[in-house]
Design a protein around this motif. Structure first.
Motif, mmCIF file in Angstrom:
data_model
loop_
_atom_site.group_PDB
_atom_site.id
_atom_site.type_symbol
_atom_site.label_atom_id
_atom_site.label_comp_id
_atom_site.label_asym_id
_atom_site.label_seq_id
_atom_site.Cartn_x
_atom_site.Cartn_y
_atom_site.Cartn_z
ATOM 1 N N CYS A 15 13.949 37.497 37.759
ATOM 2 C CA CYS A 15 13.513 37.992 39.068
ATOM 3 C C CYS A 15 12.824 39.349 38.979
ATOM 4 C CB CYS A 15 14.718 38.078 40.006
ATOM 5 S SG CYS A 15 15.461 36.468 40.395
ATOM 6 N N VAL A 16 13.364 40.262 38.173
ATOM 7 C CA VAL A 16 12.761 41.588 38.039
ATOM 8 C C VAL A 16 11.369 41.469 37.428
ATOM 9 C CG1 VAL A 16 12.955 43.820 36.875
ATOM 10 C CG2 VAL A 16 14.976 42.776 37.907
ATOM 11 N N ALA A 19 8.904 40.364 40.088
ATOM 12 C CA ALA A 19 8.485 41.459 40.969
ATOM 13 C C ALA A 19 7.522 42.401 40.258
ATOM 14 C CB ALA A 19 9.714 42.219 41.461
ATOM 15 N N ASN A 121 15.797 44.172 42.393
ATOM 16 C CA ASN A 121 15.944 42.827 42.958
ATOM 17 C C ASN A 121 17.420 42.511 43.149
ATOM 18 O OD1 ASN A 121 14.718 39.956 43.474
ATOM 19 N ND2 ASN A 121 16.507 39.653 42.175
ATOM 20 N N ALA A 127 20.586 46.673 47.375
ATOM 21 C CA ALA A 127 19.289 47.103 46.850
ATOM 22 C C ALA A 127 19.044 48.591 47.082
ATOM 23 C CB ALA A 127 18.165 46.284 47.481
ATOM 24 N N SER A 153 12.112 46.735 46.991
ATOM 25 C CA SER A 153 13.089 45.712 46.645
ATOM 26 C C SER A 153 12.551 44.329 46.946
ATOM 27 C CB SER A 153 14.398 45.932 47.423
ATOM 28 O OG SER A 153 14.166 45.889 48.820
ATOM 29 N N THR A 154 13.005 43.384 46.143
ATOM 30 C CA THR A 154 12.754 41.969 46.409
ATOM 31 C C THR A 154 14.105 41.268 46.466
ATOM 32 O OG1 THR A 154 12.528 41.521 44.024
ATOM 33 C CG2 THR A 154 10.508 41.930 45.282
ATOM 34 N N HIS A 155 14.116 40.106 47.090
ATOM 35 C CA HIS A 155 15.348 39.345 47.240
ATOM 36 C C HIS A 155 15.166 37.949 46.665
ATOM 37 C CE1 HIS A 155 16.142 42.595 50.039
ATOM 38 N NE2 HIS A 155 17.413 42.229 50.056
ATOM 39 N N VAL A 162 12.071 34.809 44.573
ATOM 40 C CA VAL A 162 11.379 36.094 44.703
ATOM 41 C C VAL A 162 9.946 35.883 45.199
ATOM 42 C CG1 VAL A 162 10.548 38.132 43.462
ATOM 43 C CG2 VAL A 162 12.822 37.214 42.969
ATOM 44 N N ASP A 165 9.761 35.540 48.796
ATOM 45 C CA ASP A 165 10.034 36.754 49.579
ATOM 46 C C ASP A 165 8.694 37.435 49.864
ATOM 47 O OD1 ASP A 165 10.887 39.103 50.713
ATOM 48 O OD2 ASP A 165 11.846 39.888 48.892
ATOM 49 N N GLY A 168 8.707 41.188 50.327
ATOM 50 C CA GLY A 168 8.983 41.835 49.046
ATOM 51 C C GLY A 168 7.761 41.874 48.154
#
Length: 209
Positions: A15-16, A19, A121, A127, A153-155, A162, A165, A168
């Protein structure tokens, strides 16, 4: 100009990374180069307050691990830094913090006055606390903190989450454009960087009344 994108997740393509990839893509549109650096998923030693890096003639941390040594070389070369982390118990990945503690204490001079930001994330919450924790590394090291339209931030629990989002992802793009603007503005400016005074450390018990 190059922005170093530090992936502080144990998952290299999680996820990171998703983003940060949106940041990298937008930086490229702004004609700014970026480079990823993944900290890996192996244990990393934290600072043990040995004082080695403060002794004259010593260079960097006493623990010359591969990740630390490689990261120091990258921060020497970069013009800006963006740190990404997952949220664990409303805080950054512990391995990332262990590495950043050592990096900023022993090699912070290579990052001072370079623009910085963090990206976090989370699945659901925590977050903003993680975001706050990471920004403290920058604000104690004279690094201009680059903002976005919301906290960075992302979720999502998966990379696919992600991407869905939308706000995000938009926040990542805005962050990248703001970073590009600041870097380009600094490059065009003839104004020298602010003079750095020698550090005057004090302890509260010996401050004159």
């Amino acid at each position: 100009m190059k922005v170093l994108l530090l992936n502080g997740s144990p998952h290299e393509k999680g996820c990171v990374f998703t983003a940060l990839s949106e940041v990298a893509r937008t930086l490229a549109e702004c004609e700014i180069e970026s480079e990823f650096f993944w900290i890996g998923n192996q244990p990393v030693s934290g600072c043990v307050a040995c004082g080695y890096c403060r002794h004259e003639g010593n260079d960097g941390c006493a623990f010359k691990g591969q990740i630390y040594t490689a990261l120091v070389e990258k921060v020497k070369e970069c013009d800006a830094l963006i740190v990404g982390s997952p949220v664990y118990y409303a805080g950054p990945n512990g391995t990332l913090c262990a590495l950043l503690d050592r990096l900023f204490y022993s090699a912070g001079k290579y990052l001072a006055q370079k623009p910085a930001a963090c990206v976090v994330n989370c699945r659901r919450g925590g977050a903003s606390a993680t975001f706050d924790r990471l920004n403290k590394y920058f604000t104690i090291n004279q690094m201009p903190v680059v903002s976005s339209q919301y906290w960075n931030s992302t979720h999502g629990f998966t990379p696919e989450d992600v991407v869905r989002d939308l706000e995000g992802m938009q926040t990542m793009r805005t962050l990248a454009r703001n970073m590009a603007y600041l870097l380009k503005s600094a490059q065009k400016s003839c104004e020298p960087l602010p003079e750095r005074e020698p550090w005057t450390p004090t302890h509260f018990h010996n401050i004159e009344q």
